[in-house]
Design a protein around this motif. Structure first.
Motif, PDB file in Angstrom:
ATOM      1  N   VAL A 292      -3.186  -4.615   7.061  1.00  0.00           N
ATOM      2  CA  VAL A 292      -2.230  -5.429   6.123  1.00  0.00           C
ATOM      3  C   VAL A 292      -2.615  -4.607   4.611  1.00  0.00           C
ATOM      4  O   VAL A 292      -1.582  -4.043   4.097  1.00  0.00           O
ATOM      5  CB  VAL A 292      -2.052  -6.880   6.067  1.00  0.00           C
ATOM      6  N   GLY A 293      -3.992  -4.684   4.366  1.00  0.00           N
ATOM      7  CA  GLY A 293      -4.657  -4.206   2.933  1.00  0.00           C
ATOM      8  C   GLY A 293      -4.278  -2.531   2.971  1.00  0.00           C
ATOM      9  O   GLY A 293      -3.643  -2.229   2.077  1.00  0.00           O
ATOM     10  N   LEU A 294      -4.094  -1.884   4.085  1.00  0.00           N
ATOM     11  CA  LEU A 294      -4.117  -0.433   3.936  1.00  0.00           C
ATOM     12  C   LEU A 294      -2.394  -0.267   3.822  1.00  0.00           C
ATOM     13  O   LEU A 294      -2.046   0.663   3.249  1.00  0.00           O
ATOM     14  CB  LEU A 294      -4.532   0.264   5.188  1.00  0.00           C
ATOM     15  N   VAL A 295      -1.430  -0.974   4.343  1.00  0.00           N
ATOM     16  CA  VAL A 295      -0.495  -0.781   4.168  1.00  0.00           C
ATOM     17  C   VAL A 295       0.234  -1.217   2.951  1.00  0.00           C
ATOM     18  O   VAL A 295       0.916  -0.276   2.012  1.00  0.00           O
ATOM     19  CB  VAL A 295       0.594  -1.735   5.323  1.00  0.00           C
ATOM     20  N   LEU A 296      -0.319  -2.326   2.166  1.00  0.00           N
ATOM     21  CA  LEU A 296      -0.101  -2.575   1.118  1.00  0.00           C
ATOM     22  C   LEU A 296      -0.493  -1.591   0.005  1.00  0.00           C
ATOM     23  O   LEU A 296       0.019  -1.635  -1.393  1.00  0.00           O
ATOM     24  CB  LEU A 296      -0.568  -4.103   0.645  1.00  0.00           C
ATOM     25  N   VAL A 297      -1.660  -0.907   0.190  1.00  0.00           N
ATOM     26  CA  VAL A 297      -1.899   0.320  -0.662  1.00  0.00           C
ATOM     27  C   VAL A 297      -0.721   1.259  -0.703  1.00  0.00           C
ATOM     28  O   VAL A 297      -0.500   1.614  -2.037  1.00  0.00           O
ATOM     29  CB  VAL A 297      -3.025   0.906   0.128  1.00  0.00           C
ATOM     30  N   LEU A 298      -0.125   1.553   0.166  1.00  0.00           N
ATOM     31  CA  LEU A 298       1.331   2.494   0.174  1.00  0.00           C
ATOM     32  C   LEU A 298       2.383   1.682  -0.515  1.00  0.00           C
ATOM     33  O   LEU A 298       3.026   2.301  -1.398  1.00  0.00           O
ATOM     34  CB  LEU A 298       1.539   2.584   1.832  1.00  0.00           C
ATOM     35  N   VAL A 299       2.399   0.291  -0.518  1.00  0.00           N
ATOM     36  CA  VAL A 299       3.622  -0.612  -1.135  1.00  0.00           C
ATOM     37  C   VAL A 299       3.389  -0.503  -2.486  1.00  0.00           C
ATOM     38  O   VAL A 299       4.515  -0.256  -3.359  1.00  0.00           O
ATOM     39  CB  VAL A 299       3.666  -1.797  -0.432  1.00  0.00           C
ATOM     40  N   ALA A 300       2.095  -0.736  -2.847  1.00  0.00           N
ATOM     41  CA  ALA A 300       1.742  -0.713  -4.414  1.00  0.00           C
ATOM     42  C   ALA A 300       2.015   0.632  -4.923  1.00  0.00           C
ATOM     43  O   ALA A 300       2.303   0.551  -6.174  1.00  0.00           O
ATOM     44  CB  ALA A 300       0.394  -1.316  -4.460  1.00  0.00           C
ATOM     45  N   ALA A 301       1.312   1.563  -4.332  1.00  0.00           N
ATOM     46  CA  ALA A 301       1.689   2.825  -4.884  1.00  0.00           C
ATOM     47  C   ALA A 301       3.042   3.245  -5.090  1.00  0.00           C
ATOM     48  O   ALA A 301       3.532   4.027  -6.197  1.00  0.00           O
ATOM     49  CB  ALA A 301       0.841   3.739  -4.078  1.00  0.00           C
ATOM     50  N   TYR A 302       4.011   3.311  -4.109  1.00  0.00           N
ATOM     51  CA  TYR A 302       5.203   3.971  -3.903  1.00  0.00           C
ATOM     52  C   TYR A 302       6.082   2.804  -4.842  1.00  0.00           C
ATOM     53  O   TYR A 302       7.134   3.362  -5.262  1.00  0.00           O
ATOM     54  CB  TYR A 302       5.768   3.884  -2.741  1.00  0.00           C
TER      55      TYR A 302
END
Length: 485
Positions: A21-31
């Protein structure tokens, strides 16, 4: 040589899911960009991830299992403590939805860092090896160093982050140096292997030194005196919502790791580490109680209060018995809800849109915000150990374990410092109910704070009703911690 197998995934499934979930949220936060809407989106997704992780922990097999070549242990003790850290972190994130914008930390990476810190906390709780121990501590600590200094426009926040980082690095150095000495004597980094290597052996002085260094390194993490010096400044300088997190979840994870190390790796030499924990407990209770009396800022007062609370918890741990381990888990359960409920109210202390963190700002709260005054009164009574609230039962079981283990003077000091500590809790109640103010705090209570405060009050008030079930779960967890060795 360890060969990775799919069976290793199941014991660590909650941690693997949360890290994903943390890795997915890295993308959500970045984009998604640096916008308040994206920050709220990441926060809600993080809360959802924590909720699912909590369900995975609750539904996991309660049998003693291990994974990754013995580095990771998933037993009922780990499950018990992981539930507490998940609940504490979820509460802090829930209350941050409004506080992020108010404290100028309205950034998507805030919730992401908290989520990664939670992964580290869960790894700490399940660590069964010196290498896993250190990896868990650093994964917890590094994100927290950042969030402590996240208010980039605040000099005090930057100072808090720097102090936390420097003293955290010192504690890591102590821990690593001690671990190297322990490894040099035992010839293994596995907790079971260390315990086996020490069985029936005369302990060389270098091992005792290593053990003391490791315990002192972990004492930094739980802010036990005399390794508490970072706590008041970091609590005061950090954003209040970050202070709320610091006061709850990391303390539970650090206490759990200290229990794994002492009851596990050093389980056969309790007479050696018991002396160190008794000294830490006495120092924490005395310094915490006396230090809190002199504070005028409520966050600094809560910092010294947490030092005293860690001293009470360490008193049960110093007993080195099954009852002591049970008492510590009962105590930390009440501590999580007392901390969450208290900070749910402290976060609402605002005047004209700005933070109001002085204790005198609570004057006349019973007239302007009667529901908040009642809630804070209950939390203060519980922290003081007034029956039949949660704090009373926590202290009862840790002091009872200390008495049964022959540590009567330690229990007496604990009772005396509890009486001293009641002074600064009662001072807050006096200000709320017997003093008036011409400048009341702002009105309005966010839904998230209402929910956290309501849940915390329900647990603190009705703690006695569920005490039987809680004792059963804590006993089972304590047996898993001790008897599996």
């Amino acid at each position: 040589m360890f060969v990775f197998q799919m069976a290793d995934i199941m014991p660590a499934l909650p941690e693997i899911f949360l890290a994903t979930v943390g890795l997915v949220l890295v993308l959500v936060a970045a984009y998604g960009g640096e916008t308040p809407a994206n920050a709220r989106r990441v926060t809600r997704l993080a809360m959802g991830g924590i909720a699912i992780t909590l369900l995975l922990v609750l539904n996991s097999d309660q049998m003693v299992t291990s994974g990754f070549g013995g580095l990771f242990s998933a037993d009922s003790f780990a499950g018990f403590m992981k539930v507490l850290v998940c609940l504490g972190t979820f509460a802090a994130l829930a209350m941050s939805v409004r506080s992020e914008g108010d404290d100028d930390i309205n950034k998507p990476e805030y919730s992401l860092l908290i989520l990664l810190a939670l992964v580290g906390m869960m790894l700490m709780i399940s660590a069964d090896n010196l290498m896993a121990l250190y990896m868990g501590i650093e994964l917890q600590s590094l994100p927290l160093y950042v969030v402590a200094a996240m208010r980039t426009n605040s000099l005090r926040s930057s100072e808090a982050g720097l102090k936390y980082f420097l003293l955290g690095a010192l504690s890591s150095g102590l821990l690593l140096y001690g671990a190297s000495l322990v490894y040099g004597v035992a010839g293994t980094t596995d907790f079971d292997g260390i315990a086996l290597a020490l069985a029936g052996q005369e302990l060389p002085p270098v091992f005792i030194i290593g053990m003391v260094f490791m315990i002192c390194g972990l004492a930094f993490k739980v802010s036990a005196a005399p390794f508490h010096m970072w706590t008041p400044d970091v609590y005061e300088g950090s954003p209040t919502i970050v202070t709320a997190l610091f006061a709850i979840a990391p303390k539970v994870a650090s206490i759990a790791l200290l229990m794994r190390l002492t009851y596990g790796a050093f389980g056969g030499i309790a007479d050696q580490w018991q002396q160190v924990l008794v000294a830490l407990s006495v120092a924490s209770m005395v310094i915490g109680a006396l230090g809190a009396i002199m504070q005028t800022d409520i966050k600094r007062m809560m910092a010294y209060s947490s030092i005293a609370h860690m001293g009470y918890a360490t008193a049960g741990l110093a007993a080195g018995t099954l009852a002591g381990a049970t008492g510590v888990m009962i105590y930390m359960t009440g501590y999580v809800f007392m901390g969450a409920g208290t900070f749910a109210i402290i976060l609402l202390m605002r005047r004209d849109g700005a933070e109001a963190t002085k204790i005198v700002d609570l004057k006349g709260l019973s007239r302007t915000h009667p529901s908040l005054a009642v809630g804070l009164l209950i939390m203060m009574f519980s922290m003081a150990g007034i029956p039949p609230l949660a704090g009373f039962f926590g202290k009862w079981y840790v002091f009872l374990a200390a008495v049964e283990a022959g540590l009567v003077p330690l229990a007496v000091i604990g009772v005396v410092t509890s009486v001293v500590g009641a002074f600064y809790y009662l001072r807050i109640i006096r200000l709320m109910y017997f003093d008036d103010t011409d400048t009341p705090l702002d009105a309005g209570i966010p839904v998230a704070n209402r929910m956290v405060l309501g849940a915390s009050l329900a647990v603190v008030l009705l703690f006695f009703a569920g005490l039987g079930s809680l004792l059963g779960a804590a006993d089972t967890a304590a047996v898993a911690l001790i008897m599996a060795r």
